[in-house]
Design a protein around this motif. Structure first.
Motif, PDB file in Angstrom:
ATOM      1  N   LYS A 668       0.832  -1.205   0.000  1.00  0.00           N
ATOM      2  CA  LYS A 668       0.000   0.000   0.000  1.00  0.00           C
ATOM      3  C   LYS A 668       0.869   1.259   0.000  1.00  0.00           C
ATOM      4  O   LYS A 668       0.557   2.241  -0.674  1.00  0.00           O
ATOM      5  N   LEU A 669       1.954   1.212   0.770  1.00  0.00           N
ATOM      6  CA  LEU A 669       2.858   2.358   0.826  1.00  0.00           C
ATOM      7  C   LEU A 669       3.496   2.603  -0.535  1.00  0.00           C
ATOM      8  O   LEU A 669       3.608   3.749  -0.982  1.00  0.00           O
ATOM      9  N   ALA A 670       3.881   1.525  -1.215  1.00  0.00           N
ATOM     10  CA  ALA A 670       4.499   1.655  -2.541  1.00  0.00           C
ATOM     11  C   ALA A 670       3.524   2.291  -3.526  1.00  0.00           C
ATOM     12  O   ALA A 670       3.912   3.144  -4.334  1.00  0.00           O
ATOM     13  N   VAL A 671       2.257   1.891  -3.445  1.00  0.00           N
ATOM     14  CA  VAL A 671       1.243   2.464  -4.336  1.00  0.00           C
ATOM     15  C   VAL A 671       1.064   3.954  -4.041  1.00  0.00           C
ATOM     16  O   VAL A 671       0.980   4.780  -4.951  1.00  0.00           O
ATOM     17  N   GLN A 672       1.007   4.309  -2.759  1.00  0.00           N
ATOM     18  CA  GLN A 672       0.847   5.712  -2.374  1.00  0.00           C
ATOM     19  C   GLN A 672       2.014   6.558  -2.867  1.00  0.00           C
ATOM     20  O   GLN A 672       1.826   7.670  -3.375  1.00  0.00           O
ATOM     21  N   GLU A 673       3.230   6.037  -2.697  1.00  0.00           N
ATOM     22  CA  GLU A 673       4.408   6.783  -3.128  1.00  0.00           C
ATOM     23  C   GLU A 673       4.429   6.951  -4.643  1.00  0.00           C
ATOM     24  O   GLU A 673       4.783   8.017  -5.155  1.00  0.00           O
ATOM     25  N   GLU A 674       4.041   5.900  -5.363  1.00  0.00           N
ATOM     26  CA  GLU A 674       4.004   5.977  -6.829  1.00  0.00           C
ATOM     27  C   GLU A 674       2.963   6.999  -7.283  1.00  0.00           C
ATOM     28  O   GLU A 674       3.205   7.794  -8.193  1.00  0.00           O
ATOM     29  N   THR A 675       1.814   7.000  -6.603  1.00  0.00           N
ATOM     30  CA  THR A 675       0.758   7.961  -6.926  1.00  0.00           C
ATOM     31  C   THR A 675       1.219   9.387  -6.661  1.00  0.00           C
ATOM     32  O   THR A 675       0.958  10.303  -7.438  1.00  0.00           O
ATOM     33  N   ALA A 676       1.932   9.574  -5.539  1.00  0.00           N
ATOM     34  CA  ALA A 676       2.438  10.899  -5.181  1.00  0.00           C
ATOM     35  C   ALA A 676       3.442  11.396  -6.208  1.00  0.00           C
ATOM     36  O   ALA A 676       3.441  12.579  -6.581  1.00  0.00           O
ATOM     37  N   ILE A 677       4.303  10.493  -6.690  1.00  0.00           N
ATOM     38  CA  ILE A 677       5.295  10.863  -7.702  1.00  0.00           C
ATOM     39  C   ILE A 677       4.607  11.281  -9.000  1.00  0.00           C
ATOM     40  O   ILE A 677       4.972  12.272  -9.636  1.00  0.00           O
ATOM     41  N   GLU A 678       3.578  10.508  -9.404  1.00  0.00           N
ATOM     42  CA  GLU A 678       2.842  10.834 -10.626  1.00  0.00           C
ATOM     43  C   GLU A 678       2.159  12.195 -10.495  1.00  0.00           C
ATOM     44  O   GLU A 678       2.167  13.002 -11.436  1.00  0.00           O
ATOM     45  N   ALA A 679       1.574  12.457  -9.306  1.00  0.00           N
ATOM     46  CA  ALA A 679       0.894  13.735  -9.087  1.00  0.00           C
ATOM     47  C   ALA A 679       1.891  14.883  -9.121  1.00  0.00           C
ATOM     48  O   ALA A 679       1.624  15.944  -9.696  1.00  0.00           O
ATOM     49  N   GLU A 680       3.052  14.659  -8.519  1.00  0.00           N
ATOM     50  CA  GLU A 680       4.089  15.694  -8.507  1.00  0.00           C
ATOM     51  C   GLU A 680       4.588  15.974  -9.919  1.00  0.00           C
ATOM     52  O   GLU A 680       4.814  17.128 -10.300  1.00  0.00           O
ATOM     53  N   THR A 681       4.755  14.904 -10.706  1.00  0.00           N
ATOM     54  CA  THR A 681       5.196  15.049 -12.093  1.00  0.00           C
ATOM     55  C   THR A 681       4.168  15.823 -12.908  1.00  0.00           C
ATOM     56  O   THR A 681       4.505  16.706 -13.695  1.00  0.00           O
ATOM     57  N   GLN A 682       2.883  15.475 -12.692  1.00  0.00           N
ATOM     58  CA  GLN A 682       1.803  16.158 -13.401  1.00  0.00           C
ATOM     59  C   GLN A 682       1.768  17.634 -13.039  1.00  0.00           C
ATOM     60  O   GLN A 682       1.636  18.509 -13.907  1.00  0.00           O
ATOM     61  N   GLU A 683       1.927  17.932 -11.735  1.00  0.00           N
ATOM     62  CA  GLU A 683       1.918  19.320 -11.267  1.00  0.00           C
ATOM     63  C   GLU A 683       3.085  20.093 -11.870  1.00  0.00           C
ATOM     64  O   GLU A 683       2.939  21.230 -12.310  1.00  0.00           O
ATOM     65  N   SER A 684       4.251  19.435 -11.906  1.00  0.00           N
ATOM     66  CA  SER A 684       5.432  20.085 -12.471  1.00  0.00           C
ATOM     67  C   SER A 684       5.235  20.374 -13.955  1.00  0.00           C
ATOM     68  O   SER A 684       5.616  21.443 -14.459  1.00  0.00           O
ATOM     69  N   THR A 685       4.617  19.408 -14.669  1.00  0.00           N
ATOM     70  CA  THR A 685       4.357  19.591 -16.096  1.00  0.00           C
ATOM     71  C   THR A 685       3.394  20.753 -16.327  1.00  0.00           C
ATOM     72  O   THR A 685       3.605  21.590 -17.214  1.00  0.00           O
ATOM     73  N   GLU A 686       2.324  20.805 -15.513  1.00  0.00           N
ATOM     74  CA  GLU A 686       1.354  21.883 -15.650  1.00  0.00           C
ATOM     75  C   GLU A 686       1.991  23.240 -15.369  1.00  0.00           C
ATOM     76  O   GLU A 686       1.713  24.226 -16.052  1.00  0.00           O
ATOM     77  N   GLN A 687       2.856  23.275 -14.363  1.00  0.00           N
ATOM     78  CA  GLN A 687       3.550  24.524 -14.047  1.00  0.00           C
ATOM     79  C   GLN A 687       4.447  24.958 -15.195  1.00  0.00           C
ATOM     80  O   GLN A 687       4.557  26.147 -15.507  1.00  0.00           O
ATOM     81  N   SER A 688       5.091  23.974 -15.830  1.00  0.00           N
ATOM     82  CA  SER A 688       5.970  24.283 -16.963  1.00  0.00           C
ATOM     83  C   SER A 688       5.174  24.861 -18.124  1.00  0.00           C
ATOM     84  O   SER A 688       5.569  25.855 -18.748  1.00  0.00           O
TER      85      SER A 688
END
Length: 711
Positions: A668-688
């Protein structure tokens, strides 16, 4: 019957004759035909041993997640056992051609620049002394003298002169690292797959040059706990003189600092050995492992990897927030340290410094780290000494309650100035605020200086020191790695600094000022001691040491270092005041709406002039304390600035606690961390994309303005 017996005897005789003939044939072959060859072989075969290096033990968190582990890498070695006589220099040149073509780093410690004109390397004075000693040169020897002496010492005259520096440097390094028949030399470490493939494909032409798989220190995230984990490195000549008696080789890895150094004897492991037999022609005729290597023990910490990861992020975020403050308080912040302790065991759950550094880049970036004015290599958690400021008032309150100087509802009237020493000395509350008539709980909530000035005066400096020491300030906490002791203000220390102790100094000591200086880990220990009603446990970071077979060979005992028994309900009363500070005071913005009670106290400790360190300690939940937190931010101003980080720590602690109740929590922790990374990547892309759009809009506006100007 006789006929049958005679037939059998004839068959048996024939069989014996055949066997005898075979024996005679073999004897003729060995003694006459091959006799000379076997005689030479029996007199010239060489049997010797080589070491099989053991993997270094892991350092893992409380749940087995590795902070530091061993990773298999490929090294290029020169093995004397396989080298043809007189071919060493030629093989070095062949190896260099491959390594340089593939961009590999060569193991060359000769303190001379690689290209002409040769000059001694800046900062290599110690190795330069060894060069002069090894090559028997005087102190006035020039760089060219070194090159000439290398050529003479290592028979370089038969190779091109432009290779003397390169080959000579490697030969010198080989000698320094004890290259011999039993000790191969590592010419390049952790080489690429391409280099491995080239050397493997050309193995027949590269006799003596081998690809050797070994283990190197590996960090999944080198920015987690670097100051406490410590570093590993090669053995220096001055260290080897002593270490060789303990079975170390010059090529071994050694713990240099932190836990790596402290637990070196456990982490190192035990090397094995292999026996090799070589014949007259240099061919390996037999190879046998005598002792397999034994991997080092695992050092298990009390640290929670995920909480450590979050704390590292929180202190970095906290610094960003401080630097965005409108006033200079915060903008001038220079560093932060934070510690989280398990109240019930004394084990450190997380400890972070900012600025920080990356262990994976330590060797490569050492000069940059060492010269950085923000000092990222400094372990503020255990080595930083800071005035505690108003967080010290909790200890003063406990002491006054225990000594019967005050009771829970004892009133004191604060007029904004403390007048006991008037007119010569009339210190004020912060900003001259008059708090009116208040009791000890309210005094903790509003952090009234005058209230605690008066308690300090009545208690006296000796009692303040006694209480502070018993609660963990100005004394060693029990931590395994090096920590500074600090000091609580007292006449002897003040006089040792060349100053005179004044009668009014005690009231400044009572609010955590004057000469008092403690470490963040002491501050966290102090908070945990209040949570434990005066029982101070040994603060520690190592839970246990476990062998490769899974046997616990050492376990850190939980020890009571000192105990200040509760009198007059002092701890409960102080806790009420700290809870009021969280729910009604300056920190209430972040702590009042938590689903559990958190007791806290902030401090604003003057450093010099108009600069103040921000300090804060907390523990919770007050219903049944589990963790204690301490944070110090250099030149950050008000302690309540740190309340957001305290909240983040508690939220993450309970998030992880709830998560780990599930049997499949790791997944469950691995899934949460992977989801957080994807969200962070998406946020970074949107900011760019937003940034690009803003740039385009700005460019269009500029063009429009330019056209208007032309018009």
């Amino acid at each position: 019957m006789k006929k049958e017996l005679g037939f059998r005897i004839k068959i048996l005789s024939a069989f014996v004759a055949v066997v005898f003939l075979l024996f005679v044939t073999k004897l003729v072959q060995y003694q006459i035909i091959e006799g000379e060859q076997h005689f030479e072989s029996s007199n010239t075969s060489v049997v010797f041993e080589q070491t099989l290096s053991a993997s270094r033990g892991d350092i893992v968190d409380a749940y087995g997640t590795p902070f530091a582990s061993s990773q298999v890498v490929f090294n290029v070695t020169l093995n004397r056992a396989y080298l043809q006589s007189g071919q060493l220099n030629q093989m070095i040149i062949k190896a260099l051609e491959i390594l340089e073509e593939n961009g590999e780093n060569v193991n060359d410690i000769l303190p001379l620049t690689k290209e002409k004109p040769y000059t001694f390397v800046e900062g290599g004075e110690t190795e330069t002394e060894w060069v002069r000693k090894t090559l028997e040169l005087n102190i006035y020897a020039t760089e060219n003298d070194v090159i000439e002496k290398l050529a003479e010492r290592y028979d370089l005259q038969d190779i091109p002169k432009d290779m003397w520096r390169k080959v000579g440097g490697i030969r010198y390094t080989m000698e320094r690292e004890g290259y011999s028949l039993s000790t191969p030399f590592t010419i390049a470490r952790d080489v690429s797959e391409k280099t491995v493939a080239v050397i493997s494909e050309n193995s027949r032409q590269l006799s003596g040059i081998e690809i050797y798989d070994t283990s190197e220190r590996y960090y999944e995230n080198g920015e987690l706990l670097p100051h406490i984990l410590g570093t590993v490195g090669v053995i220096w000549a001055e260290e080897y003189a002593e270490l060789k008696d303990y079975g170390y080789k010059m090529t071994d890895t050694l713990g240099k600092s932190g836990l790596e150094k402290l637990y070196e004897s456990y982490l190192k492991g035990t090397d094995g050995s292999v026996q090799i037999e070589r014949n007259l022609y240099g061919e390996i005729t037999n190879k046998q492992v005598l002792d397999p290597p034994k991997e080092g023990d695992t050092v298990k910490l009390t640290i929670d990897y995920q909480l450590q990861q979050k704390l590292t992020e929180l202190v970095e975020y906290q610094m960003d927030v401080l630097h965005q403050k409108e006033t200079k308080w915060g903008k001038e912040a220079e560093g932060i340290s934070a510690v989280v302790i398990d109240v019930n065991t004394g084990g450190i759950l997380a400890a972070a410094n900012y600025p920080n550094y990356d262990l994976t880049m330590y060797n490569q970036n050492y000069s940059e780290y060492a010269s950085d004015p923000t000092n990222p290599l400094f372990n503020r958690v255990t080595q930083g000494l800071y005035r505690p400021g108003s967080v010290f008032k909790c200890a003063v309150a406990v002491a006054a309650l225990q000594e019967g100087i005050i009771e829970e509802e004892t009133k004191y009237t604060c007029t904004g100035r403390y007048m006991y020493y008037a007119p010569s000395y009339t210190p004020s509350c912060a900003n001259g605020t008059a708090h009116g008539t208040i009791n000890v709980k309210e005094a903790l909530k509003v952090s009234c200086n005058c209230f605690f000035f008066d308690l300090g005066r009545q208690l006296g400096i000796d009692k303040l020191n006694e209480i502070a020491n018993q609660m963990g300030m100005g004394v060693k906490t029990g931590l395994e790695i090096s920590e500074r002791t600090g000091v609580i203000s007292n006449p002897s220390y003040t006089e040792s600094l060349g100053s005179t102790w004044q009668v009014g100094n005690v009231i400044q000591a009572a609010i955590g000022q004057l000469d008092t200086a403690i470490t963040p880990v002491q501050l966290a220990t102090y908070a945990a001691t209040i949570a434990n009603d005066g029982k101070r446990l040994n603060t520690h970071i190592v839970d246990s040491i476990v062998s490769m077979e899974g046997e616990t060979v050492y376990s850190t005992p939980i020890t009571v270092l000192s105990e200040l028994p509760d009198k007059n309900n002092s701890y409960e009363i102080v806790e009420k005041g700290m809870l009021m500070a969280s729910q009604q005071g300056a920190a209430s913005r972040y702590l009042s709406d938590l689903p559990y009670g958190v007791a806290s106290k902030t401090g604003t400790a003057q450093v010099a002039g108009d600069f103040y360190n921000a300090t804060m300690m907390a523990y919770g939940p007050v219903e049944k304390p589990e963790i204690a937190v301490a944070i110090v931010a250099e030149k950050a101003g008000n302690g309540y600035y740190l309340a957001e980080t305290v909240r983040g720590i508690f939220e993450e602690y309970y998030r992880l606690k709830e998560l780990r109740q599930a049997p499949d929590w790791r997944e469950k922790l691995a899934v949460q961390e992977e989801t957080a990374i994807e969200a962070e990547t998406q946020e970074s892309t949107e900011q760019s994309f937003q940034q690009i759009n803003n740039q385009q809009q700005n460019a269009e506006q500029d063009n429009a303005q330019a056209q208007n100007n032309v018009s």
